[in-house]
Scaffold this motif. Structure first.
Motif, PDB file in Angstrom:
ATOM      1  N   ASP A   1       0.816  -1.214   0.000  1.00  0.00           N
ATOM      2  CA  ASP A   1       0.000   0.000   0.000  1.00  0.00           C
ATOM      3  C   ASP A   1       0.852   1.268   0.000  1.00  0.00           C
ATOM      4  O   ASP A   1       0.404   2.319   0.448  1.00  0.00           O
ATOM      5  N   ILE A   2       2.071   1.174  -0.502  1.00  0.00           N
ATOM      6  CA  ILE A   2       2.980   2.321  -0.545  1.00  0.00           C
ATOM      7  C   ILE A   2       3.359   2.576  -2.003  1.00  0.00           C
ATOM      8  O   ILE A   2       3.916   1.699  -2.667  1.00  0.00           O
ATOM      9  N   ARG A   3       3.061   3.760  -2.489  1.00  0.00           N
ATOM     10  CA  ARG A   3       3.314   4.040  -3.910  1.00  0.00           C
ATOM     11  C   ARG A   3       4.740   4.531  -4.120  1.00  0.00           C
ATOM     12  O   ARG A   3       5.126   5.598  -3.641  1.00  0.00           O
ATOM     13  N   ILE A   4       5.505   3.743  -4.831  1.00  0.00           N
ATOM     14  CA  ILE A   4       6.893   4.068  -5.161  1.00  0.00           C
ATOM     15  C   ILE A   4       6.938   4.503  -6.616  1.00  0.00           C
ATOM     16  O   ILE A   4       6.326   3.872  -7.480  1.00  0.00           O
ATOM     17  N   SER A   5       7.680   5.551  -6.904  1.00  0.00           N
ATOM     18  CA  SER A   5       7.782   6.066  -8.265  1.00  0.00           C
ATOM     19  C   SER A   5       9.249   6.079  -8.694  1.00  0.00           C
ATOM     20  O   SER A   5      10.153   5.920  -7.864  1.00  0.00           O
ATOM     21  N   PRO A   6       9.508   6.296  -9.979  1.00  0.00           N
ATOM     22  CA  PRO A   6      10.894   6.468 -10.415  1.00  0.00           C
ATOM     23  C   PRO A   6      11.612   7.584  -9.669  1.00  0.00           C
ATOM     24  O   PRO A   6      12.818   7.500  -9.418  1.00  0.00           O
ATOM     25  N   THR A   7      10.881   8.631  -9.304  1.00  0.00           N
ATOM     26  CA  THR A   7      11.486   9.719  -8.532  1.00  0.00           C
ATOM     27  C   THR A   7      12.021   9.205  -7.200  1.00  0.00           C
ATOM     28  O   THR A   7      13.112   9.599  -6.762  1.00  0.00           O
ATOM     29  N   THR A   8      11.267   8.324  -6.552  1.00  0.00           N
ATOM     30  CA  THR A   8      11.703   7.755  -5.273  1.00  0.00           C
ATOM     31  C   THR A   8      13.050   7.066  -5.420  1.00  0.00           C
ATOM     32  O   THR A   8      13.978   7.298  -4.631  1.00  0.00           O
ATOM     33  N   VAL A   9      13.166   6.217  -6.432  1.00  0.00           N
ATOM     34  CA  VAL A   9      14.391   5.432  -6.612  1.00  0.00           C
ATOM     35  C   VAL A   9      15.542   6.322  -7.070  1.00  0.00           C
ATOM     36  O   VAL A   9      16.676   6.194  -6.590  1.00  0.00           O
TER      37      VAL A   9
ATOM     38  N   HIS B   1      20.639   9.133  -5.871  1.00  0.00           N
ATOM     39  CA  HIS B   1      21.357  10.412  -5.852  1.00  0.00           C
ATOM     40  C   HIS B   1      21.891  10.706  -4.452  1.00  0.00           C
ATOM     41  O   HIS B   1      23.072  11.065  -4.285  1.00  0.00           O
ATOM     42  N   GLU B   2      21.042  10.549  -3.447  1.00  0.00           N
ATOM     43  CA  GLU B   2      21.461  10.860  -2.082  1.00  0.00           C
ATOM     44  C   GLU B   2      22.440   9.824  -1.542  1.00  0.00           C
ATOM     45  O   GLU B   2      23.359  10.155  -0.787  1.00  0.00           O
ATOM     46  N   THR B   3      22.284   8.576  -1.929  1.00  0.00           N
ATOM     47  CA  THR B   3      23.232   7.535  -1.501  1.00  0.00           C
ATOM     48  C   THR B   3      24.627   7.827  -2.050  1.00  0.00           C
ATOM     49  O   THR B   3      25.633   7.702  -1.331  1.00  0.00           O
TER      50      THR B   3
ATOM     51  N   GLY C   1      11.097  16.201  -0.095  1.00  0.00           N
ATOM     52  CA  GLY C   1       9.845  15.870  -0.757  1.00  0.00           C
ATOM     53  C   GLY C   1       9.959  14.734  -1.756  1.00  0.00           C
ATOM     54  O   GLY C   1       8.982  14.031  -2.016  1.00  0.00           O
ATOM     55  N   GLN C   2      11.138  14.533  -2.313  1.00  0.00           N
ATOM     56  CA  GLN C   2      11.326  13.472  -3.304  1.00  0.00           C
ATOM     57  C   GLN C   2      11.416  12.095  -2.663  1.00  0.00           C
ATOM     58  O   GLN C   2      11.335  11.085  -3.355  1.00  0.00           O
ATOM     59  N   LEU C   3      11.592  12.060  -1.356  1.00  0.00           N
ATOM     60  CA  LEU C   3      11.681  10.787  -0.641  1.00  0.00           C
ATOM     61  C   LEU C   3      10.510  10.604   0.314  1.00  0.00           C
ATOM     62  O   LEU C   3      10.609   9.912   1.323  1.00  0.00           O
TER      63      LEU C   3
END
Length: 381
Positions: free
Chosen positions: A199-207, A212-214, A363-365
């Protein structure tokens, strides 16, 4: 009489000649029309992307100059043999996504989750999805998923597969355990590993933001010290009004609806909800949440390998959540799903990995918790 007959024959010959001429002209007209139509369709087919390959996405080459210009060369999809650098951080990435979906109770949410993950393929990644469930899906559902989960990205580096793994019903909350073994069995086959509830929506932006942050964390503290951290996510819901059916007459009821980070409502925020990162090099750029439950996590292959050998971690080993010694059925640090998604990794008495949230790209995460119901349980603050 003979003269009359001669005139009649000449008139008939003239009529036949006129008919033959008409037929010839009409035939010539049809032939010309066919040639012109063929030429027009050929030009249209070779210049209109909708006709030159309507079953495939189209890739346009952007000019290096400011603005957009039309390329003078034929447009080609990305090629694995191309010497140019990837156009996206997700291009060519190999991603393994595992989803715990016990039964059909959250099927509409699962469909939304799968839609978001499918978009990773269109972003250029090769994605394998494994859904763990305890119910047998009807053939109609499987056909529906096969239709919806089709990815037509022509890139040889992109792809999408979906596999359902059926487990016995008695596993109950331990359904969340199975992904961990799969991650380590395939540790060398993928770049990024994602575990999530259904029930958690993951998008390409999330990944993309996670990667990027990693990479940024590693550039700041070095590859060895970077394994002490992991970029996290924060879930949110929308505070839709209660007991209101949204229609054309009541749609104004949503004008003040906003995102609610219901798990992080402590006040003052920077004492009760958000923690400062102690590492001096990272603290200007990152923070962490006081409550680090996520319901999901992302990890790179190198991080998973490091956490396997980390002191007091053994992230590859499946085990039960901590419980009251006198009453094992009573958890002391959350349920099994909380344990497997967050507490084992971020808990100070366990792996002790520090959760990081970027200040600028926060906001992107953040990800939508699709049920939009939990915020009602914590009261209004």
């Amino acid at each position: 009489m003979a003269a009359v007959q001669g005139n009649h024959q000449r008139g008939r010959r003239a009529s036949l000649s006129t008919i033959r001429l008409g037929i010839l002209l009409f035939t010539s007209f049809l032939f010309g029309l066919a040639v012109c139509s063929a030429f027009f369709l050929w030009r249209l087919y070779n210049n209109d992307p909708l006709l030159s390959g309507s079953h495939q996405p189209h890739y346009h080459v952007a000019s290096a100059k400011a603005g957009f210009t039309k390329s003078q060369t034929a447009l080609q999809p990305p090629s694995s043999t191309s010497s140019s650098s990837p156009t996206s951080i997700l291009e060519g990435l190999k991603i393994l996504v595992t989803i715990a979906s016990f039964d059909f109770m959250q099927l509409p949410h699962l469909e939304e989750v799968l839609d978001g993950i499918r978009d990773l393929c269109y972003a250029g990644s090769k994605v394998d999805i494994v859904i763990y469930t305890t119910v047998v899906y009807p053939v109609a559902f499987i056909d529906m998923f096969n239709d919806r989960m089709r990815c037509n990205n022509p890139s040889p580096n992109a792809g999408l597969t979906t596999t359902m793994m059926l487990k016995p019903n008695h596993v109950r909350l331990h359904l969340v355990d199975y992904h961990r073994t799969l991650f380590y069995d395939r540790i060398d086959q993928y770049d990024v590993f994602i575990y999530t509830e259904d029930d958690i929506r993951i998008s390409p932006t999330t990944v993309a933001a996670y990667l990027h942050e990693t990479n940024r964390v590693e550039s700041i503290v070095g590859s060895q010290h970077a394994t002490d951290f992991n970029v996290g996510i924060v879930r949110y819901e929308y505070d839709f009004p209660e007991n209101v059916v949204i229609t054309d007459k009541t749609r104004h009821a949503t004008e003040n609806v906003t995102r609610v980070y219901w798990e992080h409502l402590g006040k003052p925020i920077f004492e009760k909800a958000v923690d400062k990162v102690e590492d001096e090099a990272l603290s200007p750029y990152y923070m962490s949440m006081h409550l680090h439950h996520q319901g999901m996590y992302l990890a790179t292959a190198s991080l998973l390998k490091a956490w396997k050998d980390r002191k007091n971690c053994k992230f590859d080993e499946i085990r039960d959540r901590p419980s009251n010694p006198k009453k094992p059925s009573q958890p002391t640090e959350g349920t099994q799903r909380v344990w497997m998604s967050s507490q084992m990794l971020y808990g100070g008495r366990h792996c002790g990995v520090k959760q990081l949230l970027p200040v600028e790209n926060f906001g992107q995460l953040t990800v939508l918790h699709l049920p939009n119901k939990n915020y009602r349980r914590v009261g209004k603050q």
